[in-house]
Design an enzyme around this catalytic site. Structure first.
Site, short mmCIF file in Angstrom:
data_model
loop_
_atom_site.label_atom_id
_atom_site.label_comp_id
_atom_site.label_asym_id
_atom_site.label_seq_id
_atom_site.Cartn_x
_atom_site.Cartn_y
_atom_site.Cartn_z
N ASP A 21 0.84 -1.21 0.00
CA ASP A 21 0.00 0.00 0.00
C ASP A 21 0.87 1.26 0.00
OD1 ASP A 21 -2.31 1.46 0.01
OD2 ASP A 21 -2.75 1.16 2.13
N HIS A 38 2.67 3.53 -8.93
CA HIS A 38 2.57 2.10 -9.25
C HIS A 38 3.82 1.61 -9.98
CE1 HIS A 38 -1.37 2.11 -7.64
NE2 HIS A 38 -1.93 2.80 -8.61
N LEU A 132 11.80 -19.92 -4.56
CA LEU A 132 10.69 -19.15 -3.99
C LEU A 132 9.44 -19.26 -4.87
CD1 LEU A 132 9.65 -16.77 -2.10
CD2 LEU A 132 10.64 -15.23 -3.81
C1 FPP Z 1 -1.89 0.10 -3.44
O1 FPP Z 1 -1.48 1.42 -3.37
C2 FPP Z 1 -1.35 -0.55 -4.64
C3 FPP Z 1 -2.07 -1.15 -5.62
C4 FPP Z 1 -3.52 -1.29 -5.58
C5 FPP Z 1 -1.42 -1.70 -6.82
C6 FPP Z 1 -0.24 -2.56 -6.54
C7 FPP Z 1 0.50 -2.75 -7.81
C8 FPP Z 1 1.83 -2.74 -7.92
C9 FPP Z 1 2.76 -2.57 -6.80
C10 FPP Z 1 2.46 -2.90 -9.25
C11 FPP Z 1 2.38 -4.28 -9.82
C12 FPP Z 1 3.15 -5.30 -9.05
C13 FPP Z 1 3.38 -6.54 -9.49
C14 FPP Z 1 4.14 -7.48 -8.63
C15 FPP Z 1 2.96 -7.03 -10.81
P1 FPP Z 1 -2.57 2.58 -3.46
O2 FPP Z 1 -2.71 2.95 -4.90
O3 FPP Z 1 -3.85 2.13 -2.82
O4 FPP Z 1 -1.88 3.70 -2.65
P2 FPP Z 1 -2.59 4.84 -1.77
O5 FPP Z 1 -3.33 4.14 -0.66
O6 FPP Z 1 -1.45 5.66 -1.28
O7 FPP Z 1 -3.50 5.59 -2.69
#
Ligand code: FPP
Length: 247
Positions: A21, A38, A132
């Site tokens: 997050d 992201h 892993l």
């Molecule tokens: C949460 O942060 C993150 C996500 C919903 C997306 C996670 C995706 C990645 C890390 C990239 C892809 C990874 C792989 C391994 C393919 P948020 O957007 O909710 O952050 P915020 O709470 O600060 O708005």
């Protein structure tokens, strides 16, 4: 790198789940578009996968996209799906070199066909790797996983079915994978956000204020070190042998 090192000889978690997050906040702090967060988050995922493998962790579940994340803008959803596709294709050499097995948890039914294709390909190509195991939680919701498990049980009918915990477990997405020992949430929120609801019954939680894009091997080490200081009782009292009688 952190001064703290994991304790050699003490148990390293077999399975770690991570709620990654804080990508959006990371970008906002820099007056950038959320998508930039992201992109950095993807780089972090690569770093942490490498670090987890080096530490001897056997399973790492990454919460990439939840069943609720479809509520975001089409631009953001499309960007994350694009990143996932890139990750699956471009990291193949890395998985091969490090014998990393890719797996999926979540409902493939709701994902774009090109993502499902690449996901299946990556899972098939890495099936025999013994290093892993990285489980990508994609279009994943804990409630939805339990719902799909119940649907599978009902499909087995007709007739009366005795529902046991073992039966439910056997119908989850990856019944062979042990429950997570440790669940990490970055960026400080104190919520489970529908992540591994069944599997996390006795997981230890570790909440870090650090935003996911800022995570390094040192943060993972700190989380494992903290885990090593916990006493896990699984509801029992040390030294007293009771009787389990719930099925
Ligand atoms: C949460 O942060 C993150 C996500 C919903 C997306 C996670 C995706 C990645 C890390 C990239 C892809 C990874 C792989 C391994 C393919 P948020 O957007 O909710 O952050 P915020 O709470 O600060 O708005």
């Amino acid at each position: 790198m952190s001064e703290k090192k994991i304790i050699p000889g003490a148990s390293v978690p077999v399975h770690i789940g991570i709620i990654m997050d804080g990508n959006g906040r990371w970008a906002q702090k820099r007056n950038q578009n959320r998508t930039q967060g992201h992109l950095e988050g993807l780089k972090t995922a690569k770093r942490i996968v490498k670090a987890a493998g080096d530490m001897g962790i056997r399973y790492l579940t990454l919460y990439v996209f939840s069943t609720e994340n479809w509520k975001r803008t089409a631009e953001e959803v499309g960007f994350i799906m694009g990143l996932v596709k890139r990750y699956l294709i471009e990291e193949m050499d890395f998985y091969r070199q490090n014998r990393i097995r890719i797996r999926h948890t979540g409902d493939p039914g709701g994902l774009p066909p090109d993502i499902v294709r690449e996901l299946r390909q990556a899972c098939d190509d890495t099936r025999d790797f013994q290093g892993l195991q990285v489980i990508l939680a994609l279009n994943y919701g804990g409630r939805d996983e339990i719902r799909r498990a119940v649907q599978r049980i009902v499909r087995e009918g007709p007739g009366e079915i005795t529902v046991t915990e073992d039966l439910i477990r056997s119908c989850l997405d990856n019944p062979d994978i042990p429950d997570p020992d440790l669940i990490i949430r970055t960026a400080g929120e104190l919520r489970t956000s529908n992540f591994l609801l069944w599997e996390a019954a006795y997981s230890e939680y570790y909440i870090s204020d650090i935003l996911w894009p800022d995570w390094t091997e040192a943060e993972l080490q700190a989380a494992v070190l903290d885990f090593q200081s916990r006493e896990r009782r699984f509801g029992a009292v040390p030294g007293i042998q009771g009787r389990i009688n719930h099925e």
